[in-house]
Design a protein around this motif. Structure first.
Motif, PDB file in Angstrom:
ATOM      1  N   LYS A  51      51.927 -12.088  51.884  1.00 60.72           N
ATOM      2  CA  LYS A  51      51.773 -13.463  51.408  1.00 60.72           C
ATOM      3  C   LYS A  51      52.164 -14.448  52.506  1.00 60.72           C
ATOM      4  O   LYS A  51      53.178 -14.256  53.189  1.00 60.72           O
ATOM      5  CB  LYS A  51      52.658 -13.702  50.181  1.00 60.72           C
ATOM      6  N   ASP A  52      51.386 -15.512  52.631  1.00 59.06           N
ATOM      7  CA  ASP A  52      51.705 -16.534  53.617  1.00 59.06           C
ATOM      8  C   ASP A  52      52.885 -17.389  53.166  1.00 59.06           C
ATOM      9  O   ASP A  52      53.610 -17.928  53.989  1.00 59.06           O
ATOM     10  CB  ASP A  52      50.481 -17.424  53.858  1.00 59.06           C
ATOM     11  N   ASP A  53      53.088 -17.503  51.834  1.00 59.22           N
ATOM     12  CA  ASP A  53      54.164 -18.337  51.304  1.00 59.22           C
ATOM     13  C   ASP A  53      55.327 -17.493  50.773  1.00 59.22           C
ATOM     14  O   ASP A  53      56.073 -17.927  49.907  1.00 59.22           O
ATOM     15  CB  ASP A  53      53.632 -19.241  50.192  1.00 59.22           C
ATOM     16  N   ALA A  54      55.483 -16.276  51.310  1.00 61.20           N
ATOM     17  CA  ALA A  54      56.548 -15.392  50.847  1.00 61.20           C
ATOM     18  C   ALA A  54      57.926 -15.989  51.147  1.00 61.20           C
ATOM     19  O   ALA A  54      58.110 -16.650  52.165  1.00 61.20           O
ATOM     20  CB  ALA A  54      56.416 -14.025  51.523  1.00 61.20           C
ATOM     21  N   PRO A  55      58.925 -15.758  50.252  1.00 62.30           N
ATOM     22  CA  PRO A  55      58.786 -15.069  48.961  1.00 62.30           C
ATOM     23  C   PRO A  55      58.242 -16.022  47.895  1.00 62.30           C
ATOM     24  O   PRO A  55      58.624 -17.181  47.843  1.00 62.30           O
ATOM     25  CB  PRO A  55      60.226 -14.661  48.635  1.00 62.30           C
ATOM     26  N   SER A  56      57.345 -15.514  47.061  1.00 64.97           N
ATOM     27  CA  SER A  56      56.730 -16.338  46.026  1.00 64.97           C
ATOM     28  C   SER A  56      56.194 -15.425  44.929  1.00 64.97           C
ATOM     29  O   SER A  56      56.114 -14.214  45.097  1.00 64.97           O
ATOM     30  CB  SER A  56      55.593 -17.182  46.608  1.00 64.97           C
ATOM     31  N   LYS A  57      55.797 -16.060  43.815  1.00 68.90           N
ATOM     32  CA  LYS A  57      55.186 -15.326  42.711  1.00 68.90           C
ATOM     33  C   LYS A  57      53.858 -15.986  42.382  1.00 68.90           C
ATOM     34  O   LYS A  57      53.813 -17.163  42.018  1.00 68.90           O
ATOM     35  CB  LYS A  57      56.095 -15.332  41.478  1.00 68.90           C
ATOM     36  N   TRP A  58      52.765 -15.226  42.539  1.00 68.60           N
ATOM     37  CA  TRP A  58      51.442 -15.740  42.212  1.00 68.60           C
ATOM     38  C   TRP A  58      51.212 -15.648  40.712  1.00 68.60           C
ATOM     39  O   TRP A  58      51.529 -14.625  40.084  1.00 68.60           O
ATOM     40  CB  TRP A  58      50.367 -14.957  42.944  1.00 68.60           C
ATOM     41  N   THR A  59      50.615 -16.687  40.148  1.00 68.39           N
ATOM     42  CA  THR A  59      50.319 -16.662  38.705  1.00 68.39           C
ATOM     43  C   THR A  59      49.109 -15.796  38.387  1.00 68.39           C
ATOM     44  O   THR A  59      48.955 -15.328  37.271  1.00 68.39           O
ATOM     45  CB  THR A  59      50.058 -18.087  38.197  1.00 68.39           C
ATOM     46  N   ARG A  60      48.256 -15.566  39.377  1.00 66.36           N
ATOM     47  CA  ARG A  60      47.090 -14.699  39.211  1.00 66.36           C
ATOM     48  C   ARG A  60      46.639 -14.255  40.595  1.00 66.36           C
ATOM     49  O   ARG A  60      47.135 -14.764  41.614  1.00 66.36           O
ATOM     50  CB  ARG A  60      45.958 -15.411  38.458  1.00 66.36           C
ATOM     51  N   LEU A  61      45.681 -13.339  40.651  1.00 64.89           N
ATOM     52  CA  LEU A  61      45.199 -12.831  41.937  1.00 64.89           C
ATOM     53  C   LEU A  61      44.081 -13.699  42.505  1.00 64.89           C
ATOM     54  O   LEU A  61      44.071 -13.995  43.706  1.00 64.89           O
ATOM     55  CB  LEU A  61      44.686 -11.393  41.776  1.00 64.89           C
ATOM     56  N   LEU A  62      43.130 -14.082  41.660  1.00 67.37           N
ATOM     57  CA  LEU A  62      41.924 -14.752  42.128  1.00 67.37           C
ATOM     58  C   LEU A  62      42.067 -16.272  42.086  1.00 67.37           C
ATOM     59  O   LEU A  62      42.750 -16.822  41.217  1.00 67.37           O
ATOM     60  CB  LEU A  62      40.725 -14.325  41.278  1.00 67.37           C
ATOM     61  N   LYS A  63      41.399 -16.940  43.017  1.00 66.50           N
ATOM     62  CA  LYS A  63      41.437 -18.391  43.065  1.00 66.50           C
ATOM     63  C   LYS A  63      40.728 -19.000  41.863  1.00 66.50           C
ATOM     64  O   LYS A  63      41.177 -20.001  41.309  1.00 66.50           O
ATOM     65  CB  LYS A  63      40.781 -18.874  44.360  1.00 66.50           C
ATOM     66  N   SER A  64      39.638 -18.377  41.441  1.00 61.28           N
ATOM     67  CA  SER A  64      38.866 -18.888  40.306  1.00 61.28           C
ATOM     68  C   SER A  64      39.640 -18.739  39.008  1.00 61.28           C
ATOM     69  O   SER A  64      40.314 -17.734  38.783  1.00 61.28           O
ATOM     70  CB  SER A  64      37.529 -18.152  40.207  1.00 61.28           C
ATOM     71  N   LYS A  65      39.533 -19.748  38.139  1.00 62.68           N
ATOM     72  CA  LYS A  65      40.173 -19.707  36.827  1.00 62.68           C
ATOM     73  C   LYS A  65      39.224 -19.189  35.754  1.00 62.68           C
ATOM     74  O   LYS A  65      39.558 -19.212  34.569  1.00 62.68           O
ATOM     75  CB  LYS A  65      40.666 -21.101  36.440  1.00 62.68           C
ATOM     76  N   ASP A  66      38.056 -18.719  36.166  1.00 60.37           N
ATOM     77  CA  ASP A  66      37.102 -18.183  35.197  1.00 60.37           C
ATOM     78  C   ASP A  66      37.651 -16.919  34.550  1.00 60.37           C
ATOM     79  O   ASP A  66      38.692 -16.391  34.941  1.00 60.37           O
ATOM     80  CB  ASP A  66      35.764 -17.882  35.892  1.00 60.37           C
TER      81      ASP A  66
END
Length: 306
Positions: free
Chosen positions: A139-154
């Motif tokens: 991750k470029d912003d480590a340490p962090s927690k992503w809310t999902r994997l994909l950029k799209s909210k579909d």
């Protein structure tokens, strides 16, 4: 049999059996020869067909520092994987991943745009056994927690799944990040120039080894019998994990509310203490002043009487 005279072959076998002759060995030999010819014919037919393009199924999980993607060369996660697949093109850039692989008959193409940027020069990928490929993306912003994997909210793609075994390993670390972010809301703002928390040099190697070990364990216990049961269990497991995530989110939200109230009550108590302390100090100073003003007069009167 080689010429396709099946009725004739049946009659010959029947006569041989009535006469007590054992034709099993001859039958097995001729059967293998026929199957060999059929296999060769099928190969010719398959070679003339267009190569199918398939989006492979994949699982994902994350740690505070990395995103893990486990690609299975099959159209479904619970379907048997295609073996002897080789990668033709792997492109990992700041915010996307592209994979092209083939076994000569099927083409597998995975093209996804990630929620946030990653560091390509610190990311790794490798072919695993049993028709899989594993990515470890820094991750470029480590340490962090992503809310999902994909950029799209579909709607989530049907071939994308959570990698629960690996997610459970880092659940506590990710929950700790949530708590730290909640506490930061009441702290003084951090300077924008502050450096990111350093990551230990060997953390990438440790987490990569963890992924490899978990893949080996998963592949070892994935038998044919378990594959038959996996599809039925998968839906139950996904429903359970969805409910657990909702429960976790609800508990964390309630904890943040409690912590917020506690911080507000603490501030109120501190203010009350400060006010009472000032009042008591003022009262003590006033009494001392009165004593300092009266005591010399009283001493003088006593001395005169003596």
């Amino acid at each position: 049999m080689r010429k396709g005279y099946w009725q004739c072959a049946k009659e010959i076998i029947s006569i041989a059996q009535r006469s007590g002759s054992d034709v099993r060995n001859i039958f097995d030999l001729e059967s293998r020869q026929v199957m060999k010819e059929i296999a060769a014919l099928k190969a010719v037919v398959d070679s003339s067909l267009p190569i199918a393009s398939i989006t492979p199924a994949f699982q994902w999980a994350q740690s505070p520092n990395e995103v893990f993607i486990n690609v299975k060369f099959a159209h479904k996660i619970d379907a048997p994987a295609t073996l002897n697949v080789e990668s033709k093109n792997v492109t990992v850039i700041d915010g996307s991943l592209y994979l092209s692989a083939t076994d000569g008959r099927k083409n597998f193409v995975l093209d996804i745009e990630l929620l946030r940027d990653i560091r390509p020069d610190e990311s790794t990928w490798s072919m695993a056994s049993v028709g899989r490929m594993v990515f470890t993306l820094r991750k470029d912003d480590a340490p962090s927690k992503w809310t999902r994997l994909l950029k799209s909210k579909d709607k989530k793609p049907s071939n994308m799944h959570s990698w629960w075994e690996l997610a459970d390993k880092y659940r506590e670390e990710l929950d700790k990040l949530d708590e730290d972010e909640a506490d930061d809301e009441w702290d003084e703002p951090k300077k924008k120039s502050a450096k990111k928390k350093p990551v230990e040099a060997d953390s990438n190697l440790t987490e990569t080894n963890t992924v490899t070990e978990m893949l080996y364990t998963e592949e070892k216990r994935e038998t044919e019998e378990e594959r038959e049961k996996k599809e039925k269990k998968l839906k139950i497991q996904e429903d359970l994990q969805s409910k657990l995530r909702e429960l976790d989110e609800d508990i964390r939200a309630r904890k943040r509310e409690i912590e917020k109230r506690m911080r507000e009550e603490k501030r109120a108590l501190d203010a009350e203490k400060k006010a009472k302390k000032t009042e008591l100090e003022d009262e003590a100073a006033r009494v001392q002043a009165e004593i300092d003003g009266v005591l010399p007069t009283e001493v003088t009167q006593v001395n005169n009487e003596l």
